[in-house]
Write an enzyme that holds these catalytic residues in place. Structure first.
Site, PDB file in Angstrom:
ATOM      1  N   CYS A   1       1.206  34.073  13.101  1.00 29.85           N
ATOM      2  CA  CYS A   1       2.303  33.838  12.163  1.00 29.85           C
ATOM      3  C   CYS A   1       1.722  33.314  10.863  1.00 29.85           C
ATOM      4  CB  CYS A   1       3.293  32.836  12.734  1.00 29.85           C
ATOM      5  SG  CYS A   1       4.107  33.375  14.255  1.00 29.85           S
TER       6      CYS A   1
ATOM      7  N   ARG B   1       7.113  35.125  10.959  1.00 30.29           N
ATOM      8  CA  ARG B   1       6.847  35.140  12.390  1.00 30.29           C
ATOM      9  C   ARG B   1       6.393  36.491  12.926  1.00 30.29           C
ATOM     10  NH1 ARG B   1      11.069  34.170  17.444  1.00 30.29           N
ATOM     11  NH2 ARG B   1       9.509  33.509  18.977  1.00 30.29           N
TER      12      ARG B   1
ATOM     13  N   ASN C   1       2.085  27.918  13.648  1.00 30.92           N
ATOM     14  CA  ASN C   1       1.372  29.164  13.908  1.00 30.92           C
ATOM     15  C   ASN C   1       0.380  28.897  15.022  1.00 30.92           C
ATOM     16  OD1 ASN C   1      -0.127  31.613  13.733  1.00 30.92           O
ATOM     17  ND2 ASN C   1      -1.508  30.674  12.247  1.00 30.92           N
ATOM     18  N   GLY C   2       0.520  29.595  16.137  1.00 29.01           N
ATOM     19  CA  GLY C   2      -0.460  29.381  17.188  1.00 29.01           C
ATOM     20  C   GLY C   2       0.012  29.794  18.564  1.00 29.01           C
TER      21      GLY C   2
ATOM     22  N   ASP D   1       6.602  28.010  22.588  1.00 28.15           N
ATOM     23  CA  ASP D   1       5.747  26.834  22.492  1.00 28.15           C
ATOM     24  C   ASP D   1       6.025  26.003  21.234  1.00 28.15           C
ATOM     25  OD1 ASP D   1       4.747  28.821  20.874  1.00 28.15           O
ATOM     26  OD2 ASP D   1       2.711  28.767  21.649  1.00 28.15           O
TER      27      ASP D   1
END
Length: 367
Positions: free
Chosen positions: A2, A50, A73-74, A98
């Protein structure tokens, strides 16, 4: 993957800066093509683009919980464990993504949440009450996170190009920037970029920004401890750690694949991934890359005694993957050097970036 960005400032009204915000968001589109989101007030602008991996229908950002708003982001590989721990503390979850776990982890543990996260990440959490922002990056810096602090605007983003759209940030490369380009080859100095006005949140580091003041802290660094295991213990530990790391990264609500070069790393990853997917009746897709006339011009050496394709076919057959080989045109690889430089945000090393760019463009056609 993202894209995130944000700005804080006391001498500017971000509600009147829609064009600048749109330009920043547009630079992140390649990182997040699926959805776009913003949170904008007089003193702050948070931007998110996203690419949906987990819970595509939910998890839109910026996401708010109480006085905290996150752009993230991850991928967190211990999401389920953390969610269970947070539920024990009374937290309720509305999504399976998450992002919500990271946000509520910060709500409970503040900056110490970084030590609990197993994954690759870069995120910012804004405190509405105090107008403070918390930035955090994963331990080895897989996910990018840059920032600038100039002319009363503190800004952060996943790409340096995004920060060049912020008022006052100039695309100036000074002596240190030239050193990063010409003296270190493919390596770089942690915390540095090629631009004078832009810095990087270092791997394993977090920072707070509050009313013009930046406070940084390293929450993780690599340590060399005494090795006390015997051979059997070491083999068992390595097998467990490698297998666990690969399986955790296969959790996805969209299709997954692996790159297969025929080398040890990609072969091990593909074998474990294939076995894991077979357990649920799925078949792994693997991809390899080659170049026009490679068979014609290949010459064996001590460094590479055989062509990659010799081992790729052996591994693909052994693990039973659905394998596809992408053949790149050498002229196209050279032509893509400019595009790959823009995508990376700075010059790369030989043709690695342009080859990877074209390789991934071919792969995405099947997803």
């Amino acid at each position: 993957m993202c894209g995130i960005a944000g700005m804080l400032g006391s001498d500017i009204d971000f509600r009147n800066e829609k064009e600048m915000i749109w330009k920043i968001s547009n630079t992140l589109k390649m990182r997040g093509p699926d959805t776009r989101g913003e949170y904008i007030t007089r003193s702050v602008a948070l931007i998110h683009r996203r690419l949906s991996i987990i819970d595509p229908a939910n998890g839109k950002q910026p996401m708010r919980f109480g006085k905290y708003i996150i752009v993230y982001n991850g991928e967190i590989y211990n999401t389920n464990e953390l969610r269970q721990e947070l539920r024990f503390h009374g937290y309720i979850f509305d999504t399976t993504c998450d992002t919500e776990v990271v946000l509520k982890s910060y709500h409970l543990w503040q900056e110490h949440c970084a030590e609990k996260l197993n994954g690759i990440f870069a995120f910012a959490i804004y405190n509405i009450d105090t107008e403070e922002v918390f930035l955090c990056r994963d331990r080895i810096g897989v996910k990018p996170l840059f920032y600038s602090n100039k002319n009363g605007i503190f800004a952060f983003a996943s790409r340096t190009d995004s920060l060049l759209e912020v008022k006052g940030v100039e695309p100036v490369c000074d002596e240190d920037g030239l050193n990063e380009i010409f003296m270190l080859g493919p390596a770089k100095t942690p915390g540095k970029t090629v631009y004078r006005d832009i810095e990087e949140v270092k791997p394993g580091e977090y920072l707070y920004y509050h009313k013009g003041k930046i406070t940084k802290k390293t929450y993780w660094s690599l340590k060399a401890d005494e090795f006390t295991d015997n051979q059997s213990q070491a083999c068992d530990k390595v097998h467990y750690l490698v297998t666990d790391a690969i399986k955790r990264q296969l959790v996805s609500d969209v299709p997954v694949c692996t790159f297969l070069s025929g080398g040890l790393d990609s072969s091990i990853i593909s074998k474990i991934a294939s076995d894991y997917m077979k357990e649920s009746g799925r078949k792994l897709c693997t991809y390899s890359v080659d170049y026009d006339d490679n068979d014609k011009y290949f010459e064996a050496s001590l460094f590479q005694p055989n062509k990659d394709s010799d081992y790729i076919d052996l591994i693909a057959d052994h693990i039973g993957s659905q394998h596809r080989n992408v053949v790149l045109n050498n002229t196209a690889v050279a032509d893509a050097l400019v595009e790959s430089t823009f995508a990376r945000g700075c010059p790369g090393f030989t043709d690695i970036d342009s080859s990877l760019l074209l390789f991934c463009k071919e792969i995405v056609k099947n997803f």
